[in-house]
Write an enzyme that holds these catalytic residues in place. Structure first.
Site, PDB file in Angstrom:
ATOM      1  N   LYS A  19       0.867  -1.188   0.000  1.00  0.00           N
ATOM      2  CA  LYS A  19       0.000   0.000   0.000  1.00  0.00           C
ATOM      3  C   LYS A  19       0.891   1.221   0.000  1.00  0.00           C
ATOM      4  O   LYS A  19       1.801   1.325   0.830  1.00  0.00           O
ATOM      5  CB  LYS A  19      -0.864   0.012   1.260  1.00  0.00           C
ATOM      6  CG  LYS A  19      -1.820  -1.137   1.312  1.00  0.00           C
ATOM      7  CD  LYS A  19      -3.225  -0.657   1.058  1.00  0.00           C
ATOM      8  CE  LYS A  19      -4.132  -1.864   0.939  1.00  0.00           C
ATOM      9  NZ  LYS A  19      -5.361  -1.619   0.250  1.00  0.00           N
ATOM     10  N   ASP A  42      -0.616  -0.205  -4.499  1.00  0.00           N
ATOM     11  CA  ASP A  42      -1.989   0.309  -4.455  1.00  0.00           C
ATOM     12  C   ASP A  42      -1.980   1.677  -3.802  1.00  0.00           C
ATOM     13  O   ASP A  42      -1.672   1.799  -2.622  1.00  0.00           O
ATOM     14  CB  ASP A  42      -2.863  -0.668  -3.659  1.00  0.00           C
ATOM     15  CG  ASP A  42      -4.332  -0.277  -3.695  1.00  0.00           C
ATOM     16  OD1 ASP A  42      -4.664   0.742  -4.337  1.00  0.00           O
ATOM     17  OD2 ASP A  42      -5.141  -0.987  -3.078  1.00  0.00           O
ATOM     18  N   GLU A  92      -2.307   0.179  -8.526  1.00  0.00           N
ATOM     19  CA  GLU A  92      -3.740   0.451  -8.581  1.00  0.00           C
ATOM     20  C   GLU A  92      -3.981   1.938  -8.366  1.00  0.00           C
ATOM     21  O   GLU A  92      -3.531   2.503  -7.361  1.00  0.00           O
ATOM     22  CB  GLU A  92      -4.475  -0.312  -7.467  1.00  0.00           C
ATOM     23  CG  GLU A  92      -4.399  -1.816  -7.600  1.00  0.00           C
ATOM     24  CD  GLU A  92      -5.048  -2.532  -6.413  1.00  0.00           C
ATOM     25  OE1 GLU A  92      -5.966  -1.969  -5.777  1.00  0.00           O
ATOM     26  OE2 GLU A  92      -4.612  -3.649  -6.132  1.00  0.00           O
ATOM     27  N   ASP A 120      -9.205  -0.027  -9.970  1.00  0.00           N
ATOM     28  CA  ASP A 120      -9.902  -0.664  -8.844  1.00  0.00           C
ATOM     29  C   ASP A 120     -11.185   0.127  -8.589  1.00  0.00           C
ATOM     30  O   ASP A 120     -12.266  -0.263  -9.033  1.00  0.00           O
ATOM     31  CB  ASP A 120      -8.970  -0.688  -7.617  1.00  0.00           C
ATOM     32  CG  ASP A 120      -9.634  -1.213  -6.358  1.00  0.00           C
ATOM     33  OD1 ASP A 120     -10.787  -1.657  -6.431  1.00  0.00           O
ATOM     34  OD2 ASP A 120      -9.008  -1.186  -5.269  1.00  0.00           O
TER      35      ASP A 120
HETATM   36  O1  LIG Z   1      -6.456  -6.247  -2.700  1.00  0.00           O
HETATM   37  C1  LIG Z   1      -5.868  -6.780  -1.734  1.00  0.00           C
HETATM   38  O2  LIG Z   1      -4.812  -7.389  -1.866  1.00  0.00           O
HETATM   39  C2  LIG Z   1      -6.429  -6.675  -0.360  1.00  0.00           C
HETATM   40  C3  LIG Z   1      -7.691  -5.894  -0.224  1.00  0.00           C
HETATM   41  C4  LIG Z   1      -7.525  -4.391  -0.284  1.00  0.00           C
HETATM   42  O3  LIG Z   1      -6.488  -3.906  -0.623  1.00  0.00           O
HETATM   43  C5  LIG Z   1      -8.670  -3.568   0.093  1.00  0.00           C
HETATM   44  C6  LIG Z   1      -9.629  -4.133   0.920  1.00  0.00           C
HETATM   45  C7  LIG Z   1     -10.742  -3.430   1.295  1.00  0.00           C
HETATM   46  C8  LIG Z   1     -10.922  -2.150   0.851  1.00  0.00           C
HETATM   47  C9  LIG Z   1      -9.973  -1.547   0.026  1.00  0.00           C
HETATM   48  C10 LIG Z   1      -8.854  -2.261  -0.366  1.00  0.00           C
HETATM   49  C11 LIG Z   1      -7.884  -1.568  -1.288  1.00  0.00           C
HETATM   50  O4  LIG Z   1      -7.816  -1.935  -2.459  1.00  0.00           O
HETATM   51  O5  LIG Z   1      -7.219  -0.654  -0.847  1.00  0.00           O
HETATM   52 MG   LIG Z   2      -7.175  -0.574  -4.209  1.00  0.00          MG
END
Ligand SMILES: O=C(O)CCC(=O)c1ccccc1C(=O)O
Ligand SMILES: [Mg+2]
Length: 329
Positions: free
Chosen positions: A139, A167, A196, A219
């Site tokens: 993240k 992400d 993402e 996403d």
């Molecule tokens: O996608 C993954 O690997 C885990 C899940 C995840 O990132 C997520 C889970 C719940 C809400 C938002 C997100 C996101 O994409 O940030």
């Molecule tokens: Mg995401």
């Protein structure tokens, strides 16, 4: 003969799980269990605060309504698809329906892209131990983008066979995204499978991909009104979070459109319980066997529900310990 039961659960989360600036102390949702002709089917309906438009109370009303129709003879496939305005309800009911009809295969792979966080030494050990093709998720966008760039470079340099998904959840301006890219050397960038939604708008994210050569994935955009799956330069994948997207049929449609456009379709968690997560792992194995799903969220919770995620040591809450909120006559 048909029978249906609706349960409501509230699972304590690990301290410090923050979603879109709000702390998630418990994960609340519904489970449905259906019975027909000696067969059973389960589904989980768990609107995610901050992401779903519906809440659990609204979902519960809709589920009762949908199951009453099913009890009167309606097809659950049709009932589930009709809840397109309540994606969590559409998804959960369609899973129960698919299990009941024997459509959702049982085979499950626990392989998923681990979320990188916590102590760097533990993280390196965990990533080093990943079998085969090492793929993990980081993240970014929570702190300074320059720090994200340095951190990602450090990981890629330390583990030469590691590939990363990143992400950013639409958190960067173009300037911030440049701050990130400046600290990731061009020769490392090809090991970023995709990022993402790096920027606040889709156009800026496209510009980021053009400028940096780093591929992007949609996403949030997949759930925007009017979104259509389209191949574009720099786009590698679409992320599908079924609880936020809708019925299994809707998810299958998106997956086929992605594959037809040459895009990867990645099934991802919306922080479901172990029951929903194991179903997502089965769906991923069935419909996207070549894409590693993003399901590394079970450890955010303090317990599992009904079905165990293979190898997880978290305690399991069984059916008799769940609160029944509705039952068919
Ligand atoms: O996608 C993954 O690997 C885990 C899940 C995840 O990132 C997520 C889970 C719940 C809400 C938002 C997100 C996101 O994409 O940030
Ligand atoms: Mg995401």
């Amino acid at each position: 003969m048909r029978r249906a039961t609706v349960y409501r659960y509230s699972l304590p989360m690990e301290a410090g799980v923050v979603l879109r600036n709000q702390r998630l102390k418990t994960r609340d949702g519904l489970l449905v269990s259906l019975w027909q002709d000696e067969k059973t089917g389960w589904g989980e309906i768990a609107p995610l605060p901050g992401f779903s438009a519906e809440d659990v109370t609204q979902a519960q009303e809709a589920v009762k309504h949908g199951l009453s129709q099913w009890m009167q003879g309606a097809s659950l496939t049709a009932v589930a698809s009709a809840f397109s305005a309540l994606p969590s309800v559409a998804f959960g009911l369609s899973c129960a329906d698919a299990e009941l009809r024997g459509e959702l295969p049982d085979v499950l792979s626990t392989r998923c892209a681990p979320l990188c966080h916590g102590d760097p030494n533990e993280l390196y050990a965990r990533l080093g131990a990943l079998p085969g093709d090492k793929l993990a998720k980081v993240k970014v966008g929570l702190y300074e983008s320059v720090g994200d760039g340095l951190n990602v470079s450090m990981l890629l340099e330390a583990l030469p066979d590691l590939r990363l998904r990143l992400d950013a959840n639409r958190s960067w301006t173009l300037a911030k995204s440049e701050g990130f890219a400046r600290h990731v050397a061009p020769e490392l960038r090809s090991r970023i499978v995709f990022i993402e939604e790096p920027c606040q708008t889709r156009e800026q994210s496209r510009e980021f991909a053009r400028a940096t050569g780093i591929a992007i994935a949609w996403d949030e955009s997949v759930r925007d009104a009017g979104f259509t799956v389209q191949a574009e330069t720099g786009l590698a994948a679409i992320i599908i979070k079924p609880t936020l997207t809708g019925s299994l049929n809707r998810c299958r449609q998106l997956i086929s459109q992605a594959h037809a456009a040459g895009l990867e379709a990645v099934i991802s968690s919306s922080i479901e319980s172990s029951l929903g997560l194991t179903q997502l792992a089965r769906i991923a194995q069935w419909l996207t066997p070549d894409a590693v799903p993003g399901l590394d969220t079970l450890d955010l919770m303090q317990a599992q529900l009904i079905r165990r995620w293979p190898d997880s040591v978290l305690p399991v809450i069984a059916e008799p310990d769940l609160e029944v909120v509705w039952q068919s006559q």
